[in-house]
Motif scaffolding. Structure first.
Motif, mmCIF file in Angstrom:
data_model
loop_
_atom_site.group_PDB
_atom_site.id
_atom_site.type_symbol
_atom_site.label_atom_id
_atom_site.label_comp_id
_atom_site.label_asym_id
_atom_site.label_seq_id
_atom_site.Cartn_x
_atom_site.Cartn_y
_atom_site.Cartn_z
ATOM 1 N N LEU A 228 0.819 -1.201 0.000
ATOM 2 C CA LEU A 228 0.000 0.000 0.000
ATOM 3 C C LEU A 228 0.863 1.264 0.000
ATOM 4 C CD1 LEU A 228 -2.947 -0.887 2.414
ATOM 5 C CD2 LEU A 228 -3.072 -0.464 -0.047
ATOM 6 N N VAL A 229 1.922 1.250 0.787
ATOM 7 C CA VAL A 229 2.812 2.424 0.825
ATOM 8 C C VAL A 229 3.422 2.673 -0.554
ATOM 9 C CG1 VAL A 229 4.983 3.321 1.771
ATOM 10 C CG2 VAL A 229 3.283 2.269 3.285
ATOM 11 N N ARG A 230 3.801 1.606 -1.246
ATOM 12 C CA ARG A 230 4.346 1.772 -2.604
ATOM 13 C C ARG A 230 3.284 2.349 -3.546
ATOM 14 N NH1 ARG A 230 6.866 -3.057 -1.079
ATOM 15 N NH2 ARG A 230 5.376 -4.401 -2.197
ATOM 16 N N LEU A 231 2.048 1.896 -3.411
ATOM 17 C CA LEU A 231 0.977 2.428 -4.256
ATOM 18 C C LEU A 231 0.711 3.895 -3.945
ATOM 19 C CD1 LEU A 231 -1.466 -0.613 -4.156
ATOM 20 C CD2 LEU A 231 -0.067 0.117 -6.097
ATOM 21 N N TYR A 232 0.739 4.256 -2.668
ATOM 22 C CA TYR A 232 0.580 5.668 -2.310
ATOM 23 C C TYR A 232 1.718 6.505 -2.893
ATOM 24 C CZ TYR A 232 -2.683 3.824 1.210
ATOM 25 O OH TYR A 232 -3.710 3.180 1.849
ATOM 26 N N SER A 233 2.932 5.972 -2.834
ATOM 27 C CA SER A 233 4.087 6.686 -3.387
ATOM 28 C C SER A 233 3.939 6.898 -4.888
ATOM 29 C CB SER A 233 5.380 5.908 -3.094
ATOM 30 O OG SER A 233 5.579 5.737 -1.709
ATOM 31 N N LEU A 234 3.451 5.869 -5.579
ATOM 32 C CA LEU A 234 3.262 6.005 -7.025
ATOM 33 C C LEU A 234 2.210 7.056 -7.342
ATOM 34 C CD1 LEU A 234 3.413 2.244 -8.056
ATOM 35 C CD2 LEU A 234 5.060 4.019 -8.672
ATOM 36 N N GLY A 235 1.110 7.075 -6.579
ATOM 37 C CA GLY A 235 0.094 8.105 -6.794
ATOM 38 C C GLY A 235 0.669 9.497 -6.606
ATOM 39 N N LEU A 236 1.482 9.666 -5.555
ATOM 40 C CA LEU A 236 2.109 10.965 -5.296
ATOM 41 C C LEU A 236 3.054 11.363 -6.426
ATOM 42 C CD1 LEU A 236 3.547 12.200 -1.924
ATOM 43 C CD2 LEU A 236 4.895 12.427 -3.992
ATOM 44 N N LEU A 237 3.892 10.428 -6.876
ATOM 45 C CA LEU A 237 4.901 10.745 -7.887
ATOM 46 C C LEU A 237 4.275 11.014 -9.253
ATOM 47 C CD1 LEU A 237 7.552 8.126 -6.760
ATOM 48 C CD2 LEU A 237 7.807 10.613 -6.640
ATOM 49 N N PHE A 238 3.302 10.201 -9.653
ATOM 50 C CA PHE A 238 2.624 10.453 -10.930
ATOM 51 C C PHE A 238 1.942 11.825 -10.913
ATOM 52 C CE2 PHE A 238 2.746 5.861 -12.122
ATOM 53 C CZ PHE A 238 3.126 6.022 -13.446
ATOM 54 N N MET A 239 1.268 12.144 -9.803
ATOM 55 C CA MET A 239 0.551 13.406 -9.747
ATOM 56 C C MET A 239 1.512 14.583 -9.638
ATOM 57 S SD MET A 239 -2.332 14.670 -10.148
ATOM 58 C CE MET A 239 -3.496 15.965 -9.767
ATOM 59 N N ALA A 240 2.687 14.381 -9.048
ATOM 60 C CA ALA A 240 3.688 15.442 -9.015
ATOM 61 C C ALA A 240 4.118 15.821 -10.431
ATOM 62 C CB ALA A 240 4.902 15.010 -8.186
ATOM 63 N N VAL A 241 4.289 14.807 -11.276
ATOM 64 C CA VAL A 241 4.638 15.060 -12.683
ATOM 65 C C VAL A 241 3.516 15.834 -13.364
ATOM 66 C CG1 VAL A 241 5.100 13.980 -14.925
ATOM 67 C CG2 VAL A 241 6.099 13.016 -12.835
ATOM 68 N N PHE A 242 2.308 15.353 -13.205
ATOM 69 C CA PHE A 242 1.157 15.960 -13.873
ATOM 70 C C PHE A 242 0.924 17.388 -13.375
ATOM 71 C CE2 PHE A 242 -3.462 15.954 -15.019
ATOM 72 C CZ PHE A 242 -3.298 15.666 -16.363
ATOM 73 N N THR A 396 8.661 0.779 -8.635
ATOM 74 C CA THR A 396 8.121 -0.350 -9.396
ATOM 75 C C THR A 396 9.158 -1.457 -9.557
ATOM 76 O OG1 THR A 396 6.767 1.258 -10.606
ATOM 77 C CG2 THR A 396 6.881 -0.982 -11.499
ATOM 78 N N LEU A 397 10.405 -1.075 -9.802
ATOM 79 C CA LEU A 397 11.471 -2.067 -9.929
ATOM 80 C C LEU A 397 11.694 -2.810 -8.620
ATOM 81 C CD1 LEU A 397 13.717 -3.335 -11.641
ATOM 82 C CD2 LEU A 397 15.227 -1.460 -10.930
ATOM 83 N N TYR A 398 11.629 -2.104 -7.502
ATOM 84 C CA TYR A 398 11.760 -2.738 -6.193
ATOM 85 C C TYR A 398 10.660 -3.775 -5.999
ATOM 86 C CZ TYR A 398 11.618 -3.281 -1.110
ATOM 87 O OH TYR A 398 11.583 -3.791 0.158
ATOM 88 N N ALA A 399 9.427 -3.402 -6.391
ATOM 89 C CA ALA A 399 8.307 -4.345 -6.273
ATOM 90 C C ALA A 399 8.517 -5.560 -7.172
ATOM 91 C CB ALA A 399 7.002 -3.636 -6.633
ATOM 92 N N THR A 400 9.067 -5.324 -8.360
ATOM 93 C CA THR A 400 9.335 -6.429 -9.284
ATOM 94 C C THR A 400 10.351 -7.397 -8.698
ATOM 95 O OG1 THR A 400 8.871 -4.994 -11.182
ATOM 96 C CG2 THR A 400 10.109 -7.016 -11.617
#
Length: 415
Positions: A228-242, A396-400
């Protein structure tokens, strides 16, 4: 836009008489999505005009966007708890009334500081919508119609966000930014009235007592879950770009070598419609590539788009924005959808935490992207966004790698 997670289990075998017209509810939630998300980012296309009128830097003007999204991020979790006690419909109605009232006051702001304060109040009020809407749908819509109703609500968010930005841009070109904000305020008032006329009273809501200790326990549990923490991080990072790209793109397009008018620069937000398509396609991508494969594709598309926007032709910039938008919405859809599937308990809190991270990313990206642009131009904003994407790829690579190790251990145990 918020996650489509309902925060409640899907009902089966429910009797139809318990539920009012799904069409009426869907239209009401479409109207509320249009109203609130037209308001949330309404100042984004006006930033060059605000900088010129108040004599401030892009970073300072960007706080009219960041203040709203920060306040939303802070307020969404406690308001989700209030919706459990006082009702989804009640909270949505109150939130929308406050947000529209503040919108109608914003054109009269005497200075940037007052405008930023009003935007913060508005963002906190808007938080009541994502905190309540999907839970209301889960309780009041027949199971067979639930997915369609949620889809229409999310479509209202997307269309509202686009409409608010385009409307303020064109109105501001002819009559100034204050009239632009007034126009989107009046538009949202009309949609708010439509919502109130359409929304039926709740039939299936059961009030719950406020239990802050239980909510905090659920939050702690989610924040201790690595996935869940990784998913929250991805949401934050994608939205930071946008957030960085769309906060600053107005400055880039109104400056040389493009020199677009305020209205034409605001029209670039029509590209948001690409996001509607890529969000819908995200599920098929996950089916073919897996969750991490879909994320890699979204990151790659977004990065390619960012590099294209460095070109000096309008065609290259617009094509780049199309790829950035498609990649962002796909990545966001994958991450937010995965939150609902990952959280086994306290799904409403899990979804609220994702939204907190998501809008925090918007605030950080918008402000830092504007500061970078003021310091070193568009290339600096792109560099900042690419850095966020590198971090997203790292997560994502860490999760992989974790998944590969886990599979190897399972194979070893089976032998």
């Amino acid at each position: 836009m918020p996650s489509v997670d309902t925060g409640a289990p899907v009902r089966t075998g429910a009797s139809p008489e318990r539920f009012p017209s799904s069409r009426r509810i869907s239209l009401a939630l479409f109207a509320v999505g249009l109203a609130t998300f037209a308001l949330l980012f309404s100042t984004q296309p006006l930033l060059p005009a605000l900088s010129a009128d108040f004599g401030v830097t892009p970073g300072q003007a960007s706080w009219t966007v960041s203040a709203a999204t920060i306040a939303l991020a802070v307020a969404v979790l406690p308001l989700s708890a209030l919706s459990e006690r006082f009702g989804r419909r009640t909270l949505m109605t109150g939130s929308l009334a406050v947000a529209v009232a503040v919108a109608l006051a914003q054109p009269f702001a005497p200075n940037l500081e007052v405008l930023i304060a009003l935007r913060a109040v508005q963002g906190a009020a808007i938080a009541g919508i994502p905190a309540s809407a999907t839970a209301y749908l889960a309780e009041e819509v027949r199971p067979a119609a639930l997915v369609g109703a949620i889809g229409l609500f999310v479509a209202g968010n997307s269309v509202g966000g686009m409409t608010g930005r385009v409307l303020t841009g064109w109105v501001a070109e002819g009559w100034g930014w204050r009239t632009g904000l007034a126009a989107v305020g009046v538009l949202s008032l009309l949609f708010a009235i439509a919502y109130r006329l359409l929304i039926p009273r709740a039939r299936n809501f059961t009030p719950a007592s406020l239990r802050p200790a239980e909510m905090l326990e659920a939050v702690r549990g989610h924040l201790s879950d690595g996935l869940l923490v990784r998913l929250y991080s991805l949401g934050l990072l994608f939205m930071a770009v946008f957030g960085a790209v769309y906060t600053v793109v107005g400055y880039r397009l109104t400056a040389e070598p493009f020199g677009l008018s305020q209205g034409l620069a605001g029209s670039v937000f029509v590209i948001y419609l690409v996001g509607t398509v890529s969000s819908a396609a995200a599920g098929r991508l996950v089916g073919r590539l897996g969750r991490r494969g879909a994320l890699y594709l979204a990151i790659g598309a977004t990065a390619t788009g960012l590099l294209l926007t460095l070109g000096d032709t309008l065609t290259a910039v617009l094509l780049g924005l199309v790829l950035v938008t498609a990649g962002f919405f796909a990545g966001h859809a994958v991450a937010s959808g995965s939150v609902g599937r990952t959280a086994k308990t306290g799904r409403a809190q899990a979804s609220a935490l994702y939204q907190m991270a998501y809008y925090t990313g918007s605030s950080l990206g918008g402000t830092l992207g504007a500061v970078a642009y003021h310091a070193a131009g568009w290339s600096a904003t792109v560099a900042l966004a690419l850095t966020a994407l590198v971090l997203a790829a790292g997560v994502t690579l860490y999760a992989t790698r974790r998944a590969v190790v886990r599979r190897r251990l399972e194979v070893a145990r089976s032998c």
